[in-house]
Design a protein around this motif. Sequence first.
Motif, PDB file in Angstrom:
ATOM      1  N   VAL A  29       0.233  32.682 -17.704  1.00 23.88           N
ATOM      2  CA  VAL A  29       1.479  31.926 -17.715  1.00 23.88           C
ATOM      3  C   VAL A  29       2.487  32.570 -18.648  1.00 23.88           C
ATOM      4  N   ARG A  30       2.045  33.025 -19.814  1.00 24.54           N
ATOM      5  CA  ARG A  30       2.986  33.625 -20.759  1.00 24.54           C
ATOM      6  C   ARG A  30       3.617  34.888 -20.194  1.00 24.54           C
ATOM      7  N   VAL A  31       2.880  35.648 -19.398  1.00 25.29           N
ATOM      8  CA  VAL A  31       3.421  36.874 -18.800  1.00 25.29           C
ATOM      9  C   VAL A  31       4.467  36.512 -17.741  1.00 25.29           C
ATOM     10  N   ILE A  64      11.848  38.653 -26.528  1.00 23.67           N
ATOM     11  CA  ILE A  64      11.393  39.324 -25.305  1.00 23.67           C
ATOM     12  C   ILE A  64      12.383  40.426 -24.928  1.00 23.67           C
ATOM     13  N   GLY A  65      13.686  40.121 -25.004  1.00 23.43           N
ATOM     14  CA  GLY A  65      14.708  41.114 -24.683  1.00 23.43           C
ATOM     15  C   GLY A  65      14.667  42.305 -25.621  1.00 23.43           C
ATOM     16  N   HIS A  66      14.534  42.042 -26.911  1.00 23.95           N
ATOM     17  CA  HIS A  66      14.472  43.135 -27.883  1.00 23.95           C
ATOM     18  C   HIS A  66      13.211  43.971 -27.700  1.00 23.95           C
ATOM     19  N   ARG A  67      12.115  43.312 -27.374  1.00 23.45           N
ATOM     20  CA  ARG A  67      10.873  44.072 -27.151  1.00 23.45           C
ATOM     21  C   ARG A  67      11.009  44.975 -25.933  1.00 23.45           C
ATOM     22  N   ALA A  76       7.285  44.225 -23.550  1.00 25.06           N
ATOM     23  CA  ALA A  76       7.958  42.936 -23.418  1.00 25.06           C
ATOM     24  C   ALA A  76       7.040  41.865 -22.831  1.00 25.06           C
ATOM     25  N   LEU A  77       6.177  42.252 -21.912  1.00 20.93           N
ATOM     26  CA  LEU A  77       5.367  41.262 -21.205  1.00 20.93           C
ATOM     27  C   LEU A  77       4.039  40.949 -21.883  1.00 20.93           C
TER      28      LEU A  77
END
Length: 158
Positions: A29-31, A64-67, A76-77
């Motif tokens: 789910v987190r991915v 998430i965007g910065h990663r 990011a994922l």
Amino acid sequence: MARPALTIELAPRDKKKLRGMLSGGLQQVRVVLRALALLQLAEGVSAPRVAQSLPLTPQAVRKIGHRYQDGGIERALYDKPRPGAEEVLSDSDKQRIIAMVCGSPPAGRARWTVRLVAEEAVKRNLVPGVGRETIRILLLHHDLKPWREKNVVRGRSE
């Protein structure tokens, strides 16, 4: 003072990978949430707006965007591997110990004990060394209680 908008430009192959990931198959789910957030950020939606549509905080969306910008789609994922102790027993070691416990105990013993299983596993060269707690957890996961029953495999017949 408002934060500057986070602008993400997804590479075409990354966008294709995200859409393919979301179109089917099993994912954590987190991915999935991170993939949805990335796609929305790439469309120009602000982090607070993305956070309203997904169960994420604006800070998590920005992270998430910065990663993605720093390390790409994988960064990011997915989370980094977490530190921790390596497993003491391999799958084959576990199987050999379980097979030993399902057999009869050594001569002169009525039943297996956790301490006896640990000693016999080392004595029979099934593993180089193993502790009682490791054996206890292994037996617990396989729902075996050899110290309570004389015959682990068949149990009592009524």
